[in-house]
Motif scaffolding. Structure first.
Motif, PDB file in Angstrom:
ATOM      1  N   ILE A  62      67.053  52.133  36.212  1.00 61.82           N
ATOM      2  CA  ILE A  62      66.409  52.935  34.910  1.00 61.82           C
ATOM      3  C   ILE A  62      65.419  52.035  34.585  1.00 61.82           C
ATOM      4  O   ILE A  62      65.699  50.586  34.365  1.00 61.82           O
ATOM      5  N   ASP A  64      63.348  51.047  31.351  1.00 61.21           N
ATOM      6  CA  ASP A  64      63.359  51.370  29.931  1.00 61.21           C
ATOM      7  C   ASP A  64      62.155  50.569  29.164  1.00 61.21           C
ATOM      8  O   ASP A  64      61.836  49.265  29.513  1.00 61.21           O
ATOM      9  N   CYS A  66      58.557  50.321  26.130  1.00 58.95           N
ATOM     10  CA  CYS A  66      58.184  50.646  24.877  1.00 58.95           C
ATOM     11  C   CYS A  66      56.559  50.279  24.911  1.00 58.95           C
ATOM     12  O   CYS A  66      56.300  49.070  25.438  1.00 58.95           O
ATOM     13  N   GLN A  78      61.667  56.280  29.180  1.00 57.32           N
ATOM     14  CA  GLN A  78      62.587  55.937  30.495  1.00 57.32           C
ATOM     15  C   GLN A  78      62.094  56.525  31.722  1.00 57.32           C
ATOM     16  O   GLN A  78      62.075  57.537  31.573  1.00 57.32           O
TER      17      GLN A  78
END
Length: 127
Positions: A62, A64, A66, A78
């Motif tokens: 995954i 992740d 921003c 994600q």
């Protein structure tokens, strides 16, 4: 057409090469960026406020992240990256299945790299 790739597409391309050669997922952006440099692919993480690699299984990761923002809110997302089982390897890259999900905007956390103790910052000396 490499010049038309988004930063995330380029990261995913190098990620597939990394996983194929190292038989593991990278632990962080610096590890993938360093690897990309050794294979002649520069990676740009400058558009991200945060980018984390969260291994789920040996065949699933995954990402992740921003995005950087000019205000106090940032868009995040994600990407679930899976190795496609049974698909042939082409051009020295793994066939990856990528599912991207946009997350709810979040307030940007201030980052601090100062190692001074809080008591010294407030002017108090500890005994």
């Amino acid at each position: 057409m490499e010049q038309n790739q988004t930063p995330l597409e380029k990261i995913l391309m190098v990620l597939g090469i990394f996983r194929l050669e190292k038989q593991k997922w990278p632990q962080h952006a610096v590890e993938l960026q360093s690897f990309g440099h050794t294979v002649g692919k520069s990676l740009d993480f400058s558009t991200y406020h945060q980018f984390r690699f969260l291994p789920k299984t040996q065949s699933e990761l995954i990402l992740d992240f921003c995005l950087l923002s000019k205000n106090e809110w940032t868009l995040g997302g994600q990407a679930v990256v899976k190795i496609q089982q049974g698909s042939p390897i082409t051009n020295h890259t793994l066939p990856l299945e990528v599912r991207i999900q946009t997350l709810v905007p979040q307030k940007v956390e201030a980052k601090s790299y100062c190692l001074l103790e809080e008591s010294r910052l407030s002017g108090k000396l500890s005994a």
